[in-house]
Design an enzyme around this catalytic site. Structure first.
Site, PDB file in Angstrom:
ATOM      1  NE  ARG A   1      36.601  -4.643  38.309  1.00  8.40           N
ATOM      2  CZ  ARG A   1      36.406  -3.344  38.341  1.00  8.40           C
ATOM      3  NH1 ARG A   1      36.069  -2.763  39.447  1.00  8.40           N
ATOM      4  NH2 ARG A   1      36.544  -2.611  37.270  1.00  8.40           N
TER       5      ARG A   1
ATOM      6  CD  GLU B   1      28.323 -11.246  23.565  1.00  5.20           C
ATOM      7  OE1 GLU B   1      29.366 -10.643  23.901  1.00  5.20           O
ATOM      8  OE2 GLU B   1      28.244 -11.926  22.522  1.00  5.20           O
ATOM      9  N   PRO B   2      25.625  -8.815  28.639  1.00  6.00           N
ATOM     10  CG  PRO B   2      23.693  -8.341  29.883  1.00  6.00           C
ATOM     11  CD  PRO B   2      24.165  -9.016  28.608  1.00  6.00           C
TER      12      PRO B   2
ATOM     13  CB  CYS C   1      54.646 -10.101  49.986  1.00  3.06           C
ATOM     14  SG  CYS C   1      54.530 -10.924  51.569  1.00  3.06           S
TER      15      CYS C   1
ATOM     16  CE1 TYR D   1      41.659  -4.870  34.419  1.00  2.00           C
ATOM     17  CE2 TYR D   1      40.013  -5.362  36.080  1.00  2.00           C
ATOM     18  CZ  TYR D   1      40.701  -5.712  34.943  1.00  2.00           C
ATOM     19  OH  TYR D   1      40.417  -6.899  34.328  1.00  2.00           O
TER      20      TYR D   1
HETATM   21  C1  PLP Z   1      33.703  -9.787  29.021  1.00  2.45           C
HETATM   22  C2  PLP Z   1      32.779  -9.912  27.900  1.00  2.45           C
HETATM   23  C3  PLP Z   1      31.449  -9.494  28.041  1.00  2.45           C
HETATM   24  C4  PLP Z   1      30.894  -8.873  29.297  1.00  2.45           C
HETATM   25  O1  PLP Z   1      31.391  -7.605  29.565  1.00  2.45           O
HETATM   26  P1  PLP Z   1      30.768  -6.734  30.759  1.00  2.45           P
HETATM   27  O2  PLP Z   1      31.573  -5.508  30.781  1.00  2.45           O
HETATM   28  O3  PLP Z   1      30.900  -7.524  32.006  1.00  2.45           O
HETATM   29  O4  PLP Z   1      29.339  -6.470  30.420  1.00  2.45           O
HETATM   30  C5  PLP Z   1      30.600  -9.679  26.969  1.00  2.45           C
HETATM   31  N1  PLP Z   1      31.038 -10.216  25.802  1.00  2.45           N
HETATM   32  C6  PLP Z   1      32.320 -10.619  25.635  1.00  2.45           C
HETATM   33  C7  PLP Z   1      32.723 -11.193  24.334  1.00  2.45           C
HETATM   34  C8  PLP Z   1      33.221 -10.471  26.677  1.00  2.45           C
HETATM   35  O5  PLP Z   1      34.494 -10.848  26.503  1.00  2.45           O
END
Ligand code: PLP
Length: 414
Positions: free
Chosen positions: A329, A290-291, A359, A333
């Site tokens: 970001r 899931e990238p 502001c 962060y």
């Molecule tokens: C945010 C998220 C990702 C992706 O994370 P990256 O750091 O962008 O690769 C994958 N899986 C789940 C469940 C997420 O919440």
């Protein structure tokens, strides 16, 4: 496989170009601030990730792009064409993924707060998997599937109880985090027949955080996932190892970064020992990823113009027309992003703070950056903003959302 994810930004004859187009040409036609994306870089990064999985002998990899990193419809269409699936976290993202041409059979649905309405939409669409994050959620999916006279495919998201060393807001795999389910609870639920009248357990998943650099926690979590899969003792279509691989944003990230290949190799080896060798069923369980960031970050730049400059004792400020509402970001962060001026400049560099009009003191893209002396009207590019850029933009201070411009593979932009 030592290739690095490439950036579309580079200087030619002292002028900043994006995908070989002078930035000034694009900015001449579009009002600043705006996001600029490279379709070529995005698809290259996706293919690089997939190729890395194949080289590391990952079994039938399925790459589900995490939509929340960048849900731009046109970019998603390009990814879908390249074969990407989608990792979604809301009904809105489900619709967007389907609209972009992602097949339902390649969509995994994560998130702790899926509503009844979202669950119904997912079941109707026939998604690949609900990655469930609580037993209560599984109960609801089972009830809704029954009402729809369908079966829903589900995977448990394991909370592997590891500490991913990343920013505390984006670490998600420890037992005090709201994500995932503990192993003992999963094993109990697997045996509870009442939960499975209209659902099928098809996989197991995890996701321990974002912007991961050190892969120690990843290795540990993958081991936990493999071990759980053996203890569950059911045939599984897939194991989903989540996303999170980090991107080298620049000098302040003085850590060692892993390439997609190193990441895949580590996962492949770990799964061989803790899962495939001990698996009692047909050895065809596929691996899902899931990238988000590692695919999209480098493909985007945020283009903003200097409104005016200001000196305050030793500080030199370039006040730009983009703000933290457009790109958050750096404010949220304290993230580092490279900043490029449109002209490379050969003269003396000046330590510059690049700040927005909002502001809030946090409204800042970079401090003490050595840049050629800026003046009103100069263009600035904040690099590597293709992930968690526009997708986190807001109307704060009643500002308009920035435009998104895509440079297509053909070289035209729109
Ligand atoms: C945010 C998220 C990702 C992706 O994370 P990256 O750091 O962008 O690769 C994958 N899986 C789940 C469940 C997420 O919440």
């Amino acid at each position: 496989m030592e290739k690095k994810n490439s950036s579309p930004l580079c200087y030619k004859k002292g002028k900043l170009h994006f995908d070989n187009i002078p930035l000034s040409t694009i900015a001449g036609k579009v009002k600043t601030p705006f996001y600029l994306y490279s379709e070529k870089t995005l698809v290259e990064n996706f293919n690089y990730f997939l190729d890395s999985a194949n080289s590391a002998q990952i079994n039938r990899p399925l790459i589900c792009f995490a939509l929340k990193a960048n849900p731009n419809l046109k970019l998603l269409k390009s990814l879908a064409k390249a074969g990407a699936g989608a990792d979604i976290v809301s009904g809105g993202e489900l619709k967007r993924a389907l609209d972009a041409g992602v097949k339902a059979s390649k969509i995994v649905f994560s998130g702790v707060g899926k509503t009844q309405e979202e669950i119904i939409k997912g079941i109707k669409a026939g998604i690949y998997s609900f990655n469930v994050e609580s037993i209560e959620e599984l109960e609801l999916i089972n009830i809704e599937a029954k009402k729809l006279k369908k079966r829903a495919r589900v995977a448990f998201r394991l909370n592997p109880k590891v500490h991913a060393k990343t920013h505390k807001h984006i670490s998600t795999g420890f037992k005090t985090h709201k994500f995932g389910i503990l192993k003992s609870d999963i094993l109990k639920a697997v045996k509870n027949k009442k939960l499975w009248t209209h659902t099928d357990l098809v996989g197991l998943s995890m996701h321990i955080g974002s912007q991961l650099t050190c892969l120690k926690a990843t290795r540990k979590a993958v081991k936990e996932l493999g071990t759980l899969a053996i203890e569950v003792n059911r045939p599984l279509d897939f194991l989903d190892v989540g996303g999170g691989l980090g991107v080298d944003y620049g000098p302040e990230e003085k850590k060692k970064f892993s390439t997609p290949f190193q990441y895949m190799d580590l996962i492949s080896k770990q799964l061989k020992t803790s899962f495939y060798k001990k698996y009692a069923f047909e050895n065809d369980t596929r691996i899902v990823f899931e990238p988000g960031r590692v695919i999209a970050a480098r493909a985007g730049a945020f283009i903003t113009k200097v409104v005016r400059t200001k000196k305050s004792e030793d500080c030199f400020f370039a006040i730009v027309d983009g703000g933290m509402n457009d790109f958050v970001r750096t404010s949220l962060y304290g993230a580092y992003h490279e900043i490029y001026t449109e002209k490379k400049g050969s003269g003396k560099k000046i330590k510059t703070d690049i700040v927005g009009p909002i502001c809030e003191t946090a409204d800042c893209f970079g401090t003490g950056r050595s840049l050629p002396k800026l003046k009103s009207g100069d263009l600035i590019s904040v690099a590597d903003v293709g992930a968690y850029g526009f997708s986190m933009a807001s109307h704060y201070n009643m500002r308009e959302l920035p435009k998104e411009i895509i440079v297509k593979k053909s070289g035209s932009f729109s």
